[in-house]
Design a protein around this motif. Structure first.
Motif, PDB file in Angstrom:
ATOM      1  N   LYS A   1      41.093  24.263  46.379  1.00  0.00           N
ATOM      2  CA  LYS A   1      39.728  23.952  45.954  1.00  0.00           C
ATOM      3  C   LYS A   1      39.247  22.753  46.754  1.00  0.00           C
ATOM      4  N   LEU A   2      38.063  22.859  47.324  1.00  0.00           N
ATOM      5  CA  LEU A   2      37.496  21.792  48.149  1.00  0.00           C
ATOM      6  C   LEU A   2      36.735  20.815  47.259  1.00  0.00           C
ATOM      7  N   THR A   3      37.117  19.538  47.310  1.00  0.00           N
ATOM      8  CA  THR A   3      36.447  18.504  46.528  1.00  0.00           C
ATOM      9  C   THR A   3      36.020  17.371  47.449  1.00  0.00           C
ATOM     10  N   VAL A   4      35.337  16.379  46.888  1.00  0.00           N
ATOM     11  CA  VAL A   4      34.898  15.227  47.679  1.00  0.00           C
ATOM     12  C   VAL A   4      36.106  14.498  48.257  1.00  0.00           C
ATOM     13  N   ARG A   5      37.228  14.537  47.527  1.00  0.00           N
ATOM     14  CA  ARG A   5      38.440  13.832  47.975  1.00  0.00           C
ATOM     15  C   ARG A   5      39.325  14.701  48.871  1.00  0.00           C
ATOM     16  N   GLY A   6      38.882  15.898  49.165  1.00  0.00           N
ATOM     17  CA  GLY A   6      39.656  16.795  50.009  1.00  0.00           C
ATOM     18  C   GLY A   6      40.127  18.023  49.253  1.00  0.00           C
ATOM     19  N   LYS A   7      41.175  18.677  49.761  1.00  0.00           N
ATOM     20  CA  LYS A   7      41.681  19.897  49.131  1.00  0.00           C
ATOM     21  C   LYS A   7      42.637  19.567  47.995  1.00  0.00           C
ATOM     22  N   ILE A   8      42.503  20.313  46.904  1.00  0.00           N
ATOM     23  CA  ILE A   8      43.472  20.230  45.813  1.00  0.00           C
ATOM     24  C   ILE A   8      43.861  21.643  45.406  1.00  0.00           C
ATOM     25  N   GLN A   9      45.032  21.766  44.807  1.00  0.00           N
ATOM     26  CA  GLN A   9      45.496  23.067  44.348  1.00  0.00           C
ATOM     27  C   GLN A   9      45.012  23.302  42.912  1.00  0.00           C
ATOM     28  N   VAL A  10      44.518  24.485  42.651  1.00  0.00           N
ATOM     29  CA  VAL A  10      44.008  24.816  41.328  1.00  0.00           C
ATOM     30  C   VAL A  10      44.471  26.220  40.957  1.00  0.00           C
ATOM     31  N   LYS A  11      44.796  26.416  39.676  1.00  0.00           N
ATOM     32  CA  LYS A  11      45.195  27.736  39.203  1.00  0.00           C
ATOM     33  C   LYS A  11      43.987  28.667  39.148  1.00  0.00           C
ATOM     34  N   SER A  12      44.257  29.959  39.298  1.00  0.00           N
ATOM     35  CA  SER A  12      43.180  30.944  39.242  1.00  0.00           C
ATOM     36  C   SER A  12      42.413  30.859  37.928  1.00  0.00           C
TER      37      SER A  12
END
Length: 1022
Positions: free
Chosen positions: A116-127
């Protein structure tokens, strides 16, 4: 697989800000897959409701509860509550196991991780944690978790391919285009430096359309882009090229895939419904018998209480062990199916309906991945005077090499006379046309890329053959391009404006793409205009179906005949033609074409008219034949099913021409059968005319599109179904997932026959769940169909053995088991009635306590349950003579006729056992319980032996084990038996005499029936 939602006013249009879920005005559903039927609070009430909605279980609950009333109490409480508790415990354990498995499968899908793309960069997120407004990155070969708008791609041309087979059943890759202003952003993080939003229409069922707008507010003026279906990435599709970034617009139950999925229902087998009706008849007989007993008493005293006591006394006429035995039998059938080495990998996911496999009349099957492998192979090239097959490809390659001025290799040199230049030129022109007229893009896997990203050929100028793959919206086109590569003309690069071919000598031929006319179902053809870089020559190439191309190409005397020949071989044909254009001709065309595209009114018609001005007197180059390879043994399996009396309907989302071709090649439609193609209809009048035309046809298969089918069902549902059910085969093309399920329900409503649906894709889930019996194939298209189905197999050919052998055995065994368990209850109820009538109609039980519990368990359970091992026909015979399956669909193994026969047997045997004990043992009247009960156990064991058709060693063990248990228990049942009396010789011979009289006549009747009126299966067995 998720429960469907009706599109109502609650589903609204929305404004979605990029990367800002918190700005969403509405609360949208969670993006979680949920296949579970219950939760921790509804499990117990839900299971109890499913059990007690059946008359049998509800009846026993009432009887068991009545024993808490002292005046109605007949025997010990455990004799009523123990069997009922055991039934419920077994059911709850089974349901709990199934529910845990569903939970684990859901958890696996919901736990898939995405970037998931956020202001702080990429993070992993569950479906399951994805929300509307999230910016999600999806890698190549990864499932798209929610409905998204396509913003960016790693592909330089701003487009990517996706696989939609899990959504619409089509294996053609779909080209998707990223939103222009976001694709042009220099870096990925710039998506957060802009202020933009998407306006999306409310969620809808239609997977082929979308209306929306993209607006960027931080520019002056604001940027507005219209969004269409080509800018969408629907959930359950798979990214086939590059890496994509999208903004989520619909989640969970609002996604297209869920809206097109039917609600999963609890399936109940036909045999269970039949037994439920029989138990109601038994209950009626029980009440009548009780009323007769009270009437013979003269309705004296508290007769109403006595009536209820008699009802409880005769309650064993409906044995509660019926459900236990049937459920255990079904579990045994499921275990046998999964352990069958001839159908490896088969899984029984719904253990309550194995006998349904033996009662099927309609089989509704998907096409792609089910009947076909979805692997296209080039088979034939026909030039009018000469035809080339797969065994003569080396000769074509030699012509290509000769034309391009290269020296043939030793492999490709021809041994005949010198190849004529004209022949080589014709072959070269045909192959060149095939290599140019398509929408295929070569892709080169990046050696240094991340997560399988791809790079264009421009970054890999050596055009290495080792890492090249092809992407296209049609597998036919990929097969054609791969074939041109095999004969020496290789497509090495393509973008929006040009393409390049490599000759056998290594020379690169470059062409500019001037115009492309895509394939449509209306035009049935596609075209391309190219300019050769080296010569400047402009050529218009076109390929399409013979019905569309016949009037476009110059006169010839071979096209129609050869198309027919190839179609009979099951090949998909394409006619290829060309037309050379001068610069002036092309400029004139381009001007008229551009003007037509700018028209506001009737744009489509004007554009088509301009293109058609070019499609005149084109030079016919060749005819190609491509084969969609069938799954292993599809033809003999379909023939086996047809001979078994099963009517097969093919429901597919594919094109009409493709579906018709596969129907022929798979022999779903036999060669001598006529095919009636239902013309497209859009209103009531057209549907009426076409139905009348179809009514005049006899013994012909029907091919109809989903749109026409919808019109027919709207106005002439009954007439259409009646006509379609008379067809030997039906093909429904361009079917949506909901239409497939609708057709299943239509057959269920208009016929009294059982339906089975089989498929391998997510688009088949609705159909599988709607059918009485759903079969999923675990294949290339994933596991969705397999997980949602009642039975999962690995290949279509396994359905033959699944139905003919296991379906037959499950139904026959369940019918025999059910009737025998009812006989076991009726015989003891008959003895109770005789006993009560002799003793002044007293409501006193004949057998009490452990005798009643032991009678239905250790004394007779094992021999009776061993009937699940019985078989009337060997598996080899069942497969060799599929016609035997037709008898099963008539339901003769369990009917009111067979039920009445067992009632008569029970009344006869119960009367003989009770009266015989009283007549022969007048002097030992106090021992009537021991005498009659012993004869009863022996009679039951002998009746099992009489019922068995094929002995198994476990059956013999069960018989002797039960007899041994009874004899051993006599020593401990001092309350009921006098050991000194039952060891005397008079007791032994008189019990033997009673047993013989109760069983011998039935053995004689069975022998005579077998001799003078044997069933069809016994003739084969002998």
């Amino acid at each position: 697989i998720i429960q469907s939602v009706t599109v109502t006013g609650e589903l609204k249009a929305r404004t979605v800000w990029l990367g800002c879920p918190e700005k969403c005005e509405e609360k949208y559903p969670k993006n979680a897959i949920k296949n579970q039927k219950y939760n921790i609070f509804t499990f117990v009430p839900g299971v109890l409701y499913q059990q007690f909605k059946f008359f049998l279980n509800l009846y026993f609950l009432v009887v068991a509860c009545s024993q808490f009333v002292p005046s109605l109490k007949i025997g010990y409480l455990y004799t009523y509550w123990a069997p009922l508790g055991f039934v419920l415990a077994v059911t709850m354990v089974r349901e709990a196991v199934d529910e845990v498995r569903r939970y684990q499968r859901d958890k696996e899908m919901n736990s898939q991780l995405y970037s998931k793309l956020t202001v702080r960069g990429k993070i992993q997120v569950k479906s399951s944690d994805i929300q509307v407004g999230d910016l999600i990155i999806v890698e190549k070969n990864q499932r798209i978790p929610a409905d998204m708008i396509f913003l960016r791609t790693s592909e330089k041309n701003g487009a990517c391919f996706i696989r939609t087979d899990q959504l619409d059943g089509e294996t053609d890759w779909k080209l998707k285009v990223a939103v222009g202003c976001t694709q042009r952003l220099p870096a990925l993080g710039d998506l957060f430096s802009i202020s933009a939003y998407v306006y999306a229409q409310r969620p809808q069922l239609d997977i082929h359309s979308f209306e929306g707008n993209f607006t960027r507010e931080d520019t002056d003026p604001q940027i507005h882009e219209s969004l269409s279906i080509e800018n969408t990435l629907w959930a359950s599709t798979v990214v086939a090229s590059g890496t994509v970034i999208g903004v989520v617009i619909y989640t969970g139950k609002e996604t297209r895939s869920v809206l097109n999925t039917s609600f999963a229902k609890n399936k109940v087998g036909l045999l269970d419904l039949e037994l439920n009706r029989l138990t109601k008849a038994l209950f009626l007989a029980q009440v009548v018998l009780s009323v007769v007993m009270v009437a013979l008493q003269g309705f004296v005293g508290p007769w109403f209480r006595n009536l209820f006591r008699f009802v409880v006394l005769f309650s064993y006429i409906i044995p509660i062990s019926l459900r236990v035995n049937l459920d255990m039998g079904k579990s045994a059938y499921g275990w046998m199916i999964m352990k069958d080495e001839n159908i490896p990998g088969t899984v029984v996911r719904t253990s309550t309906i194995p006998e349904e496999l033996g009662r099927l009349v309609y089989l509704l099957t998907d096409k792609t991945g089910t009947l076909t492998q979805n692997e296209m192979i080039f088979k034939r090239l026909h030039l009018g005077t000469v035809s080339y097959g797969t065994d003569t490809m080396d000769e074509i390659q030699s012509h290509i090499i000769h034309t391009n001025g290269a020296t043939p290799s030793r492999k490709t040199q021809t041994s005949g006379p010198k190849v004529r230049k004209s022949v080589s030129s014709r072959i070269h022109e045909a192959v060149k046309a095939i290599a140019l007229c398509h929408n295929v893009t070569p892709v080169y896997e990046s050696h240094g890329g991340v997560n399988g990203e791809t790079e264009s050929a421009e970054a890999d100028q050596d055009f290495s053959d080792d890492n090249r793959t092809y992407q296209a919206s049609s597998p036919d086109e990929v097969a054609l391009v791969r074939w041109t590569e095999s004969v020496g003309l290789t497509l090495v690069n393509r973008d929006l404006t040009s393409l390049q071919l490599k000759t056998p000598s290594g020379q690169i031929l470059s062409f500019y793409i001037l115009q492309i006319f895509p394939f449509t179902s209306e035009s049935k053809r596609m075209g391309i205009i190219v300019r050769e870089e080296s010569t400047g020559d402009i050529t218009f190439y076109m390929k399409g179906a013979d019905v569309a191309m016949a009037s476009i190409v110059q006169y010839n005397d071979w096209l129609e005949e050869e198309c027919g020949n190839m179609a009979r071989e099951g090949l998909r044909t394409l006619v290829v033609a060309k037309k050379s254009l001068s610069e002036e001709q092309y400029q004139d065309f381009e001007n008229r074409y551009n003007q037509a595209k700018l028209s506001i009114h009737d744009r489509g018609l004007k554009v088509a008219a301009v293109v058609e001005s070019l499609e005149r007197e084109m030079e016919l180059l060749c005819l190609t034949g491509v084969e969609d390879q069938l799954q292993a043994d599809v033809r003999p399996t379909l023939e086996l099913l047809r001979n078994a009396g099963i009517k097969i309907w093919m429901l597919t989302g594919d094109k009409l021409e493709t579906a018709t071709c596969i129907a022929k090649s798979s022999h779903l439609v036999s060669r001598n059968q006529h095919i009636h193609v239902f013309k497209p209809v859009s209103n009531r009048g057209e549907a009426h005319l076409e139905l009348n035309a179809f009514r005049r046809k006899h013994d012909c298969a029907l091919v109809i599109s989903g749109d026409s089918l919808e019109v027919c069902l709207r106005y002439y549902e009954h007439e259409f179904v009646e006509l379609a059910c008379q067809c030997p085969a039906v093909v429904c093309c361009r079917c949506s997932p909901t239409q497939k399920a609708q057709i299943v329900r239509l057959l269920q409503q208009h016929t009294a026959n059982r339906t089975c649906a089989i498929g391998d894709g997510g688009n088949d889930v609705s159909m599988i769940q709607a059918a009485d019996c759903g079969i999923g194939i675990e294949g290339k298209e994933g596991k969705q169909a397999s997980l949602a189905a009642d039975f999962s197999i690995t290949q279509f050919k396994h359905i033959g053995r699944l139905l003919m052998v296991h379906g037959r055995n499950s139904y026959k065994r369940s019918a025999a088991l059910g009737q025998f368990v009812m006989h076991r209850g009726m015989i003891i109820s008959t003895m109770q009635a005789v006993f009560s009538s002799i003793f002044y109609f007293a409501s006193v039980p004949l057998y009490q306590g452990f005798l009643m519990v032991g009678y239905a368990t250790i004394y007779t359970m094992f021999p009776v349950f061993s009937l699940v091992l019985d078989q009337d026909v060997k598996p080899e015979m069942a497969l060799l003579y599929p016609e035997l399956y037709k008898d099963l669909t008539k339901g003769r193994s369990l009917s009111f006729k067979t039920f009445l026969i067992w009632v008569l047997i029970s009344v006869y045997q119960g009367g003989i056992l009770m009266y015989g004990a009283l007549v022969l043992f007048e002097s030992e009247f106090v021992h009537v319980v021991a005498i009659s009960f012993t004869a009863l156990i022996l009679t039951e064991l002998l009746m099992v032996a009489l019922t068995i058709r094929t002995w198994h060693w476990l059956m013999v063990v069960a018989e002797f084990f039960s007899l041994g248990c009874y004899l051993a228990s006599l020593a401990f049942l001092n309350e009921y038996f006098d050991l000194s009396f039952i060891t005397t010789w008079p007791f032994l011979w008189k019990v033997s005499a009673i047993t013989l009289v109760s069983c011998l006549p039935l053995y004689i009747i069975k022998y005579l029936k077998r001799k003078f009126s044997p069933p069809s299966y016994s003739k084969l067995s002998s």
